[in-house]
Scaffold this active site. Structure first.
Site, PDB file in Angstrom:
ATOM      1  N   ASN A 155       0.856  -1.190   0.000  1.00 39.91           N
ATOM      2  CA  ASN A 155       0.000   0.000   0.000  1.00 39.91           C
ATOM      3  C   ASN A 155       0.897   1.247   0.000  1.00 39.91           C
ATOM      4  O   ASN A 155       1.685   1.457   0.930  1.00 39.91           O
ATOM      5  CB  ASN A 155      -0.892  -0.030   1.245  1.00 39.91           C
TER       6      ASN A 155
ATOM      7  N   HIS B 263       0.935   6.347   1.562  1.00 40.27           N
ATOM      8  CA  HIS B 263       1.731   7.333   2.311  1.00 40.27           C
ATOM      9  C   HIS B 263       2.727   8.092   1.438  1.00 40.27           C
ATOM     10  O   HIS B 263       3.222   9.143   1.840  1.00 40.27           O
ATOM     11  CB  HIS B 263       2.460   6.652   3.468  1.00 40.27           C
TER      12      HIS B 263
ATOM     13  N   HIS C  34      -5.664   3.523  -1.885  1.00 38.77           N
ATOM     14  CA  HIS C  34      -7.006   3.833  -1.382  1.00 38.77           C
ATOM     15  C   HIS C  34      -7.389   5.221  -1.890  1.00 38.77           C
ATOM     16  O   HIS C  34      -6.791   6.215  -1.487  1.00 38.77           O
ATOM     17  CB  HIS C  34      -6.968   3.792   0.150  1.00 38.77           C
TER      18      HIS C  34
ATOM     19  N   ARG D  59      -9.568   7.799  -1.312  1.00 40.13           N
ATOM     20  CA  ARG D  59     -10.534   8.207  -0.283  1.00 40.13           C
ATOM     21  C   ARG D  59     -11.450   9.294  -0.813  1.00 40.13           C
ATOM     22  O   ARG D  59     -11.068  10.076  -1.681  1.00 40.13           O
ATOM     23  CB  ARG D  59      -9.807   8.692   0.972  1.00 40.13           C
TER      24      ARG D  59
ATOM     25  N   ARG E 144      -7.428  12.716   0.548  1.00 35.36           N
ATOM     26  CA  ARG E 144      -6.364  13.232   1.417  1.00 35.36           C
ATOM     27  C   ARG E 144      -4.973  12.794   0.967  1.00 35.36           C
ATOM     28  O   ARG E 144      -3.984  13.423   1.306  1.00 35.36           O
ATOM     29  CB  ARG E 144      -6.596  12.831   2.868  1.00 35.36           C
TER      30      ARG E 144
ATOM     31  N   GLU F 206      -8.489   0.100  -2.941  1.00 36.77           N
ATOM     32  CA  GLU F 206      -9.338   0.147  -1.746  1.00 36.77           C
ATOM     33  C   GLU F 206     -10.327   1.281  -1.938  1.00 36.77           C
ATOM     34  O   GLU F 206      -9.946   2.379  -2.356  1.00 36.77           O
ATOM     35  CB  GLU F 206      -8.499   0.427  -0.503  1.00 36.77           C
TER      36      GLU F 206
ATOM     37  N   THR G 224      -8.317   3.614   8.209  1.00 42.27           N
ATOM     38  CA  THR G 224      -9.529   2.793   8.281  1.00 42.27           C
ATOM     39  C   THR G 224      -9.590   2.095   9.641  1.00 42.27           C
ATOM     40  O   THR G 224      -8.718   1.301   9.974  1.00 42.27           O
ATOM     41  CB  THR G 224      -9.512   1.741   7.149  1.00 42.27           C
TER      42      THR G 224
ATOM     43  N   GLU H 243     -10.867  -9.586   3.183  1.00 42.21           N
ATOM     44  CA  GLU H 243      -9.581  -9.217   3.779  1.00 42.21           C
ATOM     45  C   GLU H 243      -9.832  -9.071   5.266  1.00 42.21           C
ATOM     46  O   GLU H 243     -10.634  -8.228   5.684  1.00 42.21           O
ATOM     47  CB  GLU H 243      -9.033  -7.917   3.186  1.00 42.21           C
TER      48      GLU H 243
ATOM     49  N   HIS I 254      -3.630  -4.570   7.713  1.00 41.17           N
ATOM     50  CA  HIS I 254      -3.793  -3.398   8.579  1.00 41.17           C
ATOM     51  C   HIS I 254      -2.957  -3.524   9.843  1.00 41.17           C
ATOM     52  O   HIS I 254      -3.147  -4.440  10.627  1.00 41.17           O
ATOM     53  CB  HIS I 254      -5.256  -3.126   8.966  1.00 41.17           C
TER      54      HIS I 254
END
Ligand code: PXP
Length: 241
Positions: free
Chosen positions: A6, A9, A42, A44, A48, A69, A100, A150, A190
């Site tokens: 992922n 970031h 993801h 969103r 963000r 995601e 999340t 998941e 996660h």
């Protein structure tokens, strides 16, 4: 065992200055070179970190799996059906959360989940539902037509004592076994780190891990390819036992 990295970031850092570096698409290419199996991002609702253009660029340029995601929001579902990622992981989303927080409540959101799953599957997108390791949620996930679940590993990752951690690991293992027995593919993610990944990776029914924060954090010091390589190594060691 597949590793999806992922890279949200990377976009978080870029958006901190609203500039054009670092570019997530460049990170995606390096992750691919490091032999990860997939890129996870993801999109969103509040944009963000990952932006629409990142999703399109990454889809166009990478050859490994793209796992998007996403929430059940109509606008996001429209984008997903346009981009056609290989896999969509449906997640709950709250604007005020840092990340999340819990799994999708497939029981109370069942009708919406079924509709979104149908739309995505009509585009040949493999659908996974991000849920807590709870039998009722797994049963509903199967009924919804999703291909996979998941399992949310947050409670395991945040456990304060060894006893609590073992309890959460057992819950994940029981849930993985149950989901597989229903014919669902089982993923997990996660809060997984270089320190806590092995017991989860050793769970035979789990076929994909999605890991972000820990890998991107390490990549600041060792580079993203080395960070991916080190995580892969731990996962392989856990599987070989
Ligand atoms: N899987 C899902 C469904 C997520 O929402 C996230 C966070 O975006 C992850 C995996 C990765 O979590 P982490 O960044 O804590 O490794």
């Amino acid at each position: 065992m597949e590793l999806g990295v992922n890279i949200d970031h990377v976009a978080t850092i870029r958006e901190a200055r609203k500039t054009n570096e670092p570019e997530p698409v460049y990170a995606a290419l390096l992750v691919q070179e490091a032999l990860a199996d997939g890129i996870t991002i993801h999109l969103r609702e509040d944009r963000r970190h990952i932006q629409d253009k990142d999703v399109y660029q990454i889809k166009e340029i990478i050859k490994i799996k793209l796992n998007l995601e996403m929430s059940l929001n109509n606008e996001i579902v429209d984008i997903a059906t346009d981009v056609e990622p290989n896999q969509a992981t449906l997640v709950p989303e709250k604007r005020q959360e840092i990340t999340t927080e819990g799994g999708l409540d497939v029981v109370s959101e069942f009708d919406r989940v079924v509709k979104v799953t149908e739309r995505l599957k009509s585009k040949n997108i493999f659908v996974s539902l991000f849920i807590d390791p709870i039998e009722e949620q797994i049963k509903k996930a199967k009924q919804s037509g999703a291909n996979a679940i998941e399992l949310h590993t947050g409670a395991y990752a945040n456990a304060k004592t060894e006893k609590e951690r073992m309890l959460e690991l057992n819950r994940l293992q029981d849930a993985a076994r149950y989901a597989k027995s229903l014919g669902l593919f089982v993923h997990a993610g996660h809060g997984l780190t270089y320190e806590n990944v092995k017991p989860v990776a050793a769970t035979g029914e789990i076929t994909e891990l999605n890991i972000g924060h820990s890998i991107i954090a390490k990549s600041i010091f060792v580079g993203i390819k080395e960070a991916v390589r080190l995580m892969r190594l731990l996962i392989q060691e856990a599987r070989w036992r």
